[in-house]
Scaffold this active site. Sequence first.
Site, PDB file in Angstrom:
ATOM      1  N   SER A 139       0.867  -1.182   0.000  1.00 39.45           N
ATOM      2  CA  SER A 139       0.000   0.000   0.000  1.00 39.45           C
ATOM      3  C   SER A 139       0.903   1.230   0.000  1.00 39.45           C
ATOM      4  O   SER A 139       2.089   1.131   0.355  1.00 39.45           O
ATOM      5  CB  SER A 139      -0.840  -0.007   1.284  1.00 39.45           C
ATOM      6  N   TYR A 152      -2.273  -1.577  10.451  1.00 40.09           N
ATOM      7  CA  TYR A 152      -2.234  -1.649   8.978  1.00 40.09           C
ATOM      8  C   TYR A 152      -0.911  -1.104   8.450  1.00 40.09           C
ATOM      9  O   TYR A 152      -0.246  -1.723   7.611  1.00 40.09           O
ATOM     10  CB  TYR A 152      -3.420  -0.856   8.425  1.00 40.09           C
TER      11      TYR A 152
HETATM   12  P1  NAD Z   1     -11.576  -5.973  -0.070  1.00 39.21           P
HETATM   13  O1  NAD Z   1     -12.106  -5.838   1.320  1.00 39.21           O
HETATM   14  O2  NAD Z   1     -12.399  -5.589  -1.232  1.00 39.21           O
HETATM   15  O3  NAD Z   1     -11.111  -7.481  -0.297  1.00 39.21           O
HETATM   16  C1  NAD Z   1     -10.378  -8.156   0.667  1.00 39.21           C
HETATM   17  C2  NAD Z   1     -10.414  -9.627   0.345  1.00 39.21           C
HETATM   18  O4  NAD Z   1      -9.706 -10.304   1.385  1.00 39.21           O
HETATM   19  C3  NAD Z   1     -11.809 -10.226   0.304  1.00 39.21           C
HETATM   20  O5  NAD Z   1     -11.878 -11.209  -0.726  1.00 39.21           O
HETATM   21  C4  NAD Z   1     -11.938 -10.877   1.681  1.00 39.21           C
HETATM   22  O6  NAD Z   1     -12.842 -11.970   1.689  1.00 39.21           O
HETATM   23  C5  NAD Z   1     -10.502 -11.355   1.870  1.00 39.21           C
HETATM   24  N1  NAD Z   1     -10.188 -11.619   3.259  1.00 39.21           N
HETATM   25  C6  NAD Z   1     -10.388 -10.829   4.340  1.00 39.21           C
HETATM   26  N2  NAD Z   1     -10.031 -11.473   5.465  1.00 39.21           N
HETATM   27  C7  NAD Z   1      -9.562 -12.691   5.079  1.00 39.21           C
HETATM   28  C8  NAD Z   1      -9.073 -13.820   5.768  1.00 39.21           C
HETATM   29  N3  NAD Z   1      -8.997 -13.849   7.110  1.00 39.21           N
HETATM   30  N4  NAD Z   1      -8.713 -14.908   5.059  1.00 39.21           N
HETATM   31  C9  NAD Z   1      -8.821 -14.923   3.705  1.00 39.21           C
HETATM   32  N5  NAD Z   1      -9.300 -13.891   2.997  1.00 39.21           N
HETATM   33  C10 NAD Z   1      -9.671 -12.784   3.677  1.00 39.21           C
HETATM   34  O7  NAD Z   1     -10.167  -5.222  -0.060  1.00 39.21           O
HETATM   35  P2  NAD Z   1      -9.341  -4.447  -1.207  1.00 39.21           P
HETATM   36  O8  NAD Z   1      -9.555  -2.997  -1.031  1.00 39.21           O
HETATM   37  O9  NAD Z   1      -9.563  -5.061  -2.530  1.00 39.21           O
HETATM   38  O10 NAD Z   1      -7.858  -4.730  -0.702  1.00 39.21           O
HETATM   39  C11 NAD Z   1      -7.045  -5.741  -1.248  1.00 39.21           C
HETATM   40  C12 NAD Z   1      -5.610  -5.484  -0.824  1.00 39.21           C
HETATM   41  O11 NAD Z   1      -5.177  -4.225  -1.340  1.00 39.21           O
HETATM   42  C13 NAD Z   1      -5.427  -5.421   0.691  1.00 39.21           C
HETATM   43  O12 NAD Z   1      -4.212  -6.012   1.064  1.00 39.21           O
HETATM   44  C14 NAD Z   1      -5.355  -3.934   0.952  1.00 39.21           C
HETATM   45  O13 NAD Z   1      -4.656  -3.630   2.115  1.00 39.21           O
HETATM   46  C15 NAD Z   1      -4.646  -3.449  -0.288  1.00 39.21           C
HETATM   47  N6  NAD Z   1      -4.858  -2.025  -0.564  1.00 39.21           N
HETATM   48  C16 NAD Z   1      -6.103  -1.554  -0.803  1.00 39.21           C
HETATM   49  C17 NAD Z   1      -6.252  -0.197  -1.073  1.00 39.21           C
HETATM   50  C18 NAD Z   1      -7.600   0.390  -1.360  1.00 39.21           C
HETATM   51  O14 NAD Z   1      -7.689   1.613  -1.458  1.00 39.21           O
HETATM   52  N7  NAD Z   1      -8.652  -0.395  -1.521  1.00 39.21           N
HETATM   53  C19 NAD Z   1      -5.148   0.660  -1.059  1.00 39.21           C
HETATM   54  C20 NAD Z   1      -3.898   0.130  -0.795  1.00 39.21           C
HETATM   55  C21 NAD Z   1      -3.763  -1.219  -0.557  1.00 39.21           C
END
Ligand code: NAD
Length: 257
Positions: A139, A152
């Site tokens: 991130s 985080y």
């Molecule tokens: P999201 O909440 O849409 O998806 C998260 C996924 O992780 C889901 O499929 C959920 O079921 C799964 N998950 C959660 N807990 C779990 C567990 N205990 N075991 C297995 N699976 C689990 O999230 P997102 O926004 O798509 O984020 C995806 C990645 O990108 C994350 O690592 C997040 O930190 C990173 N990220 C997101 C953003 C953003 O702005 N959305 C920015 C920077 C980084």
Amino acid sequence: MNFSSKTVLVTGSTSGIGLGIIRKFASLGAKVILNSFTNTPEDHSLAEEIATKYKTQAVYQKADLRDPQEARNLVKKTPVIDILVNNAGIQLVSPVEDFPVDKWNEIIAVNLSSAFHTTAEAIPKMKVNGWGRIINISSCHGMRASPFKSAYVSAKHGLIGFTKTIALETAESPITCNAICPGYVLTPLVEQQIPDLMKVYNKDRESVIRDVVLARQPSKNFVTAEQIADAAVFLCSSAADQITGLSMPVDGGWTAL
Ligand code: NAD
């Protein structure tokens, strides 16, 4: 690049960025493995929908990545993994003095430790296979901090250190390990933070998006899951054979500040 001979496992891939990455690789012909911890009929239908739409193999595998053994088994039971994307991530916004201990432990387990477990299991398979790509979804919070996100930010910084270490450990093999550092993408993870941020900052939804969520994203636009997926495809292409240990921001200028 044609990915039809490749198998791609993306953790946490039933929604958001992970699902975007799955769809992209499936559209390029790869066999894909979706994962989450829920194991609902919808999870399995999603895999079927992807298999039909992209005319490829797509399966859903349940693993709760809070549990080290489940993280390891997810990789163990997959005979071949060419591309591993450690994407699963969870978040909690709270001042550190109120941060619940169980939530701290869960965030570190899912966002950081699960990548250690899946990577440790995947590397021997990749070595046998003679090729492998590991991509860790960190991130902009792996490079910069924000208040109220102690677990985080710690996990995402840790994931960048882990990425560099694995890159060095695999440097002489045909395996690379890189991180992608997204800025804000409007996925359920971000959507779910908005009520907490409204509370912490005492602002309405629109002001929280403009003044808090996108305050540090100079482009003033959300990044899309498709753009993250395209970065992942690039890191798996032959053009990136000599790129390893990189943390690549896709963040509208967030980390340029
Ligand atoms: P999201 O909440 O849409 O998806 C998260 C996924 O992780 C889901 O499929 C959920 O079921 C799964 N998950 C959660 N807990 C779990 C567990 N205990 N075991 C297995 N699976 C689990 O999230 P997102 O926004 O798509 O984020 C995806 C990645 O990108 C994350 O690592 C997040 O930190 C990173 N990220 C997101 C953003 C953003 O702005 N959305 C920015 C920077 C980084």
